[in-house]
Design a protein around this motif. Structure first.
Motif, PDB file in Angstrom:
ATOM      1  N   LEU A 269       0.825  -1.205   0.000  1.00 21.39           N
ATOM      2  CA  LEU A 269       0.000   0.000   0.000  1.00 21.39           C
ATOM      3  C   LEU A 269       0.862   1.259   0.000  1.00 21.39           C
ATOM      4  O   LEU A 269       0.543   2.250  -0.657  1.00 21.39           O
ATOM      5  CB  LEU A 269      -0.930   0.012   1.210  1.00 21.39           C
ATOM      6  CG  LEU A 269      -2.131  -0.938   1.166  1.00 21.39           C
ATOM      7  CD1 LEU A 269      -2.953  -0.796   2.439  1.00 21.39           C
ATOM      8  CD2 LEU A 269      -2.995  -0.682  -0.051  1.00 21.39           C
ATOM      9  N   SER A 270       1.950   1.226   0.742  1.00 16.13           N
ATOM     10  CA  SER A 270       2.814   2.398   0.831  1.00 16.13           C
ATOM     11  C   SER A 270       3.505   2.699  -0.492  1.00 16.13           C
ATOM     12  O   SER A 270       3.720   3.864  -0.837  1.00 16.13           O
ATOM     13  CB  SER A 270       3.868   2.202   1.920  1.00 16.13           C
ATOM     14  OG  SER A 270       3.266   2.071   3.192  1.00 16.13           O
ATOM     15  N   CYS A 271       3.851   1.672  -1.250  1.00 23.29           N
ATOM     16  CA  CYS A 271       4.614   1.892  -2.479  1.00 23.29           C
ATOM     17  C   CYS A 271       3.728   2.086  -3.695  1.00 23.29           C
ATOM     18  O   CYS A 271       4.229   2.436  -4.766  1.00 23.29           O
ATOM     19  CB  CYS A 271       5.573   0.725  -2.722  1.00 23.29           C
ATOM     20  SG  CYS A 271       4.752  -0.837  -3.060  1.00 23.29           S
ATOM     21  N   ASP A 272       2.413   1.866  -3.579  1.00 24.77           N
ATOM     22  CA  ASP A 272       1.506   2.008  -4.716  1.00 24.77           C
ATOM     23  C   ASP A 272       0.359   2.917  -4.305  1.00 24.77           C
ATOM     24  O   ASP A 272      -0.628   2.471  -3.703  1.00 24.77           O
ATOM     25  CB  ASP A 272       0.987   0.635  -5.154  1.00 24.77           C
ATOM     26  CG  ASP A 272       0.318   0.684  -6.519  1.00 24.77           C
ATOM     27  OD1 ASP A 272      -0.100   1.778  -6.930  1.00 24.77           O
ATOM     28  OD2 ASP A 272       0.213  -0.368  -7.175  1.00 24.77           O
ATOM     29  N   CYS A 273       0.493   4.199  -4.609  1.00 21.93           N
ATOM     30  CA  CYS A 273      -0.525   5.179  -4.203  1.00 21.93           C
ATOM     31  C   CYS A 273      -1.859   4.922  -4.882  1.00 21.93           C
ATOM     32  O   CYS A 273      -2.928   5.118  -4.279  1.00 21.93           O
ATOM     33  CB  CYS A 273      -0.041   6.592  -4.511  1.00 21.93           C
ATOM     34  SG  CYS A 273       1.465   7.066  -3.637  1.00 21.93           S
ATOM     35  N   ASP A 274      -1.835   4.484  -6.146  1.00 22.92           N
ATOM     36  CA  ASP A 274      -3.082   4.214  -6.849  1.00 22.92           C
ATOM     37  C   ASP A 274      -3.860   3.085  -6.188  1.00 22.92           C
ATOM     38  O   ASP A 274      -5.075   3.162  -6.012  1.00 22.92           O
ATOM     39  CB  ASP A 274      -2.789   3.855  -8.315  1.00 22.92           C
ATOM     40  CG  ASP A 274      -2.209   5.033  -9.076  1.00 22.92           C
ATOM     41  OD1 ASP A 274      -2.447   6.177  -8.638  1.00 22.92           O
ATOM     42  OD2 ASP A 274      -1.531   4.815 -10.086  1.00 22.92           O
ATOM     43  N   LEU A 275      -3.143   2.026  -5.823  1.00 21.90           N
ATOM     44  CA  LEU A 275      -3.804   0.910  -5.161  1.00 21.90           C
ATOM     45  C   LEU A 275      -4.348   1.326  -3.809  1.00 21.90           C
ATOM     46  O   LEU A 275      -5.469   0.947  -3.427  1.00 21.90           O
ATOM     47  CB  LEU A 275      -2.820  -0.252  -5.001  1.00 21.90           C
ATOM     48  CG  LEU A 275      -3.348  -1.478  -4.250  1.00 21.90           C
ATOM     49  CD1 LEU A 275      -4.502  -2.115  -5.006  1.00 21.90           C
ATOM     50  CD2 LEU A 275      -2.244  -2.483  -4.019  1.00 21.90           C
ATOM     51  N   GLU A 276      -3.602   2.119  -3.067  1.00 26.45           N
ATOM     52  CA  GLU A 276      -4.074   2.548  -1.753  1.00 26.45           C
ATOM     53  C   GLU A 276      -5.338   3.397  -1.865  1.00 26.45           C
ATOM     54  O   GLU A 276      -6.287   3.227  -1.085  1.00 26.45           O
ATOM     55  CB  GLU A 276      -2.985   3.341  -1.038  1.00 26.45           C
ATOM     56  CG  GLU A 276      -3.381   3.749   0.375  1.00 26.45           C
ATOM     57  CD  GLU A 276      -2.365   4.648   1.028  1.00 26.45           C
ATOM     58  OE1 GLU A 276      -2.578   4.986   2.211  1.00 26.45           O
ATOM     59  OE2 GLU A 276      -1.383   5.016   0.374  1.00 26.45           O
ATOM     60  N   GLN A 277      -5.389   4.299  -2.827  1.00 30.68           N
ATOM     61  CA  GLN A 277      -6.580   5.111  -3.011  1.00 30.68           C
ATOM     62  C   GLN A 277      -7.781   4.249  -3.380  1.00 30.68           C
ATOM     63  O   GLN A 277      -8.889   4.468  -2.890  1.00 30.68           O
ATOM     64  CB  GLN A 277      -6.336   6.165  -4.093  1.00 30.68           C
ATOM     65  CG  GLN A 277      -5.405   7.279  -3.655  1.00 30.68           C
ATOM     66  CD  GLN A 277      -5.217   8.325  -4.729  1.00 30.68           C
ATOM     67  OE1 GLN A 277      -5.673   8.155  -5.850  1.00 30.68           O
ATOM     68  NE2 GLN A 277      -4.543   9.417  -4.382  1.00 30.68           N
ATOM     69  N   ALA A 278      -7.565   3.276  -4.247  1.00 29.46           N
ATOM     70  CA  ALA A 278      -8.664   2.399  -4.634  1.00 29.46           C
ATOM     71  C   ALA A 278      -9.176   1.602  -3.452  1.00 29.46           C
ATOM     72  O   ALA A 278     -10.389   1.442  -3.260  1.00 29.46           O
ATOM     73  CB  ALA A 278      -8.204   1.461  -5.747  1.00 29.46           C
ATOM     74  N   VAL A 279      -8.252   1.086  -2.637  1.00 30.01           N
ATOM     75  CA  VAL A 279      -8.662   0.276  -1.490  1.00 30.01           C
ATOM     76  C   VAL A 279      -9.395   1.108  -0.452  1.00 30.01           C
ATOM     77  O   VAL A 279     -10.379   0.668   0.150  1.00 30.01           O
ATOM     78  CB  VAL A 279      -7.425  -0.410  -0.870  1.00 30.01           C
ATOM     79  CG1 VAL A 279      -7.782  -1.077   0.450  1.00 30.01           C
ATOM     80  CG2 VAL A 279      -6.860  -1.435  -1.835  1.00 30.01           C
ATOM     81  N   ARG A 280      -8.936   2.338  -0.253  1.00 29.14           N
ATOM     82  CA  ARG A 280      -9.524   3.163   0.796  1.00 29.14           C
ATOM     83  C   ARG A 280     -10.825   3.841   0.354  1.00 29.14           C
ATOM     84  O   ARG A 280     -11.706   4.087   1.178  1.00 29.14           O
ATOM     85  CB  ARG A 280      -8.528   4.231   1.252  1.00 29.14           C
ATOM     86  CG  ARG A 280      -7.322   3.659   1.999  1.00 29.14           C
ATOM     87  CD  ARG A 280      -6.439   4.760   2.535  1.00 29.14           C
ATOM     88  NE  ARG A 280      -5.253   4.243   3.186  1.00 29.14           N
ATOM     89  CZ  ARG A 280      -5.204   3.834   4.457  1.00 29.14           C
ATOM     90  NH1 ARG A 280      -6.293   3.907   5.211  1.00 29.14           N
ATOM     91  NH2 ARG A 280      -4.085   3.379   4.981  1.00 29.14           N
TER      92      ARG A 280
END
Length: 425
Positions: A269-280
Motif C-alpha cells: 500500500l505504501s509503495c503504490d498510491c493508486d492501489l491505496e486510493q482504490a482500497v480506501r
C-alpha cells in the motif's frame, strides 16, 4: 547540464532546501553519541568492515538506480539537449551522495561508535564507499551483460575476504574504481532509464478480478522485490546451523521471528498510491483486499518457515507438532500485524523505493516477534497464550474489514478507476 541535473535530483532526494539531509546528519550524530557514551565496544576485522560498507552501499545504490520513481524525471531530462557523459556522471553523483549521506552514514556512525578506528582506516572507508557507488553504477549499466557484472562483483567480494586486511588493498579499490569510471564514460544515458515495458501493457482482460493475480503480477514486474524473499530463504537454510546449540532451549521461535523480516511484501500500500486510493475509497474494498493480503503475507512467511523446519529436521531430527504450530502462529501473527500496520500507518513522504526499504517502520513487526520469541524462550507456557493474542488481532482485522467507511468530499476519477480495474484483472 551537469549542475542542472545534479541540482534537480538533489532537490528531489534531499528536499527543496536540503532539509532532509540536515535531519539525517543530525540523526547520525545522535546515534553515534548515544552508542559511544554507552561504552559498548566490539572488535571488527578490517575485511568485515570493508565488506559491510561495500555490500550495503552497493545494494542501496542499486536500489536507487532501479527505482521506477526516477523514470519520469529521467524521461523529461532526456528530452532536453544534453551531453551523455556529463548527464551520466551528474545522475550517479546525485544518487551516490544520497546513498552515502542518508543510508551508509547511519551504518558508519554505528561502526564508528562501537569499534576503534585509525585515521588511515577512515580514508579507506571513504575510498570503499566511493568504489561501491561507482561499481554498482557500472554493473548496472552493463545489464545486458549481467553475467560479466556478476563475475566482476564475485571477484571483488573474494578479494575483500582474502586481502581486505592488507595495507595495499585501498590501491586495489582505487584501481577498480578507475576501471568502473572508464565503463561509465562509455555508458549510454538510456542504460539508466527504465521505461515502461511494452509487453506489460498487453494484459489479458478478465471478467473477474483477482488480488492474488495482482500480487504475483506486481512481484513479477518488480523482480528486485523477489531478491529479498530469496535472501530470506537462504537465511532459512543456514539459520538452523547457528541455532543448533540452542535446540535444547527451543530456539525455533527466534528463527520464525527473524524470517518475518520481508520488507517488500509488507509495503504494497505504501509503495503504490493508486492501489491505496482504490482500497480506501472504493466501497467494500477493505474486506476484499486486507484478508487476501494477509493470507499472501502468511504464505510467504510460511514458505520460509517450512524451509527452516525442513533443514532443522535434517540437522537435528527433532521437529515436533508444537514447533509446526508455532511456525503457523508466528507466520500468521506477523502477517496480521503487517496488514494492520500498513493500514493504519502507511509510509508517507518517501522519495524513492530505497526509502521504503530502509524505513524504520520495517523493524516494528520483527522486533515485536522477537520479543514474543524471547518471552516464549523464557516462559514456554506463553506459547499456549499466543493463539489468544492472535485471535484478538484477527478480530480487529475483521472488524476493520467489515466496518463501513465513506470518504468525505473525495471521489475517484473515472480514468483512475479504469486503471485499477485493468491492474486487478
Amino acid at each position: 547540464m551537469m549542475n542542472m541535473t545534479g541540482k534537480a535530483f538533489a532537490k528531489k532526494l534531499f528536499g527543496a532546501k536540503y532539509e532532509r539531509l540536515a535531519r539525517t546528519l543530525l540523526l547520525d550524530v545522535i546515534i553515534f553519541w548515544g552508542l559511544y557514551i554507552a561504552g559498548f565496544q566490539v572488535q571488527v576485522a578490517a575485511s568485515v568492515r570493508i565488506l559491510m560498507i561495500s555490500a550495503f552501499t552497493a545494494g542501496v545504490m542499486w536500489q536507487a538506480l532501479s527505482s521506477r520513481d526516477n523514470a519520469v524525471e529521467l524521461q523529461h531530462m532526456l528530452m532536453l539537449p544534453q551531453h551523455g557523459r556529463k548527464f551520466v556522471f551528474s545522475y550517479i553523483a546525485a544518487l551516490g551522495a544520497y546513498t552515502v549521506l542518508t543510508k551508509t552514514g547511519l551504518l558508519l556512525a554505528v561502526l564508528l561508535a562501537v569499534s576503534a578506528w585509525k585515521p588511515i582506516e577512515m580514508v579507506g572507508m571513504a575510498i570503499c564507499m566511493l568504489h561501491a557507488v561507482l561499481m554498482a553504477a557500472a554493473v548496472y549499466s552493463l545489464k545486458k551483460y549481467w553475467y560479466a557484472g556478476g563475475i566482476w562483483a564475485a571477484a571483488i567480494v573474494s578479494a575483500i575476504l582474502f586481502f581486505g586486511n592488507r595495507p595495499w588493498f585501498g590501491l586495489l579499490l582505487l584501481t577498480n574504481g578507475l576501471f568502473a569510471i572508464l565503463i561509465l564514460r562509455k555508458a549510454e544515458v538510456y542504460a539508466f532509464y527504465q521505461g515502461e515495458n511494452e509487453k506489460s501493457r498487453a494484459i489479458k482482460q478478465r471478467k473477474k478480478g483477482s488480488l492474488w493475480r495482482y500480487f504475483f503480477r506486481y512481484l513479477s514486474c518488480h523482480r528486485n522485490y523477489l531478491v529479498n524473499t530469496a535472501v530470506m530463504w537462504c537465511v532459512a537454510l543456514v539459520m538452523p546451523y547457528f541455532l543448533r546449540e540452542m535446540a535444547g532451549l527451543s530456539a525455533a521461535p527466534v528463527g520464525f521471528a527473524i524470517l518475518s523480516l520481508n520488507t517488500p511484501i509488507c509495503i504494497l500500500l505504501s509503495c503504490d498510491c493508486d492501489l491505496e486510493q482504490a482500497v480506501r475509497f472504493l466501497p467494500g474494498q477493505k474486506q476484499r483486499f486486507c484478508i487476501p493480503y494477509c493470507l499472501f503475507i502468511f504464505s510467504c512467511n510460511m514458505a520460509a518457515d517450512a524451509i527452516f523446519l525442513l533443514i532443522w529436521q535434517i540437522q537435528n531430527g527433532s521437529v515436533t507438532v508444537l514447533m509446526i504450530a508455532g511456525a503457523v502462529s508466528f507466520a500468521l501473527q506477523s502477517a496480521v500485524l503487517s496488514v494492520l500496520l500498513e493500514w493504519f500507518y502507511p509510509i508517507r513522504g518517501w522519495k524513492i523505493e530505497s526509502d521504503l526499504w530502509h524505513h524504520p517502520r520495517k523493524y516494528v513487526v520483527p522486533v515485536v516477534m522477537l520479543l514474543l520469541a524471547g518471552g516464549v524462550l523464557a516462559w514456554p507456557v506463553l506459547l499456549y497464550a499466543l493463539p489468544v493474542l492472535l485471535a484478538a488481532e484477527i478480530i480487529i482485522l475483521l472488524f476493520i474489514c467489515r466496518r463501513h467507511w465513506q470518504p468525505a468530499r473525495t471521489q475517484m476519477r473515472q480514468p483512475h478507476l479504469r486503471k485499477v480495474k485493468r491492474t486487478l484483472t
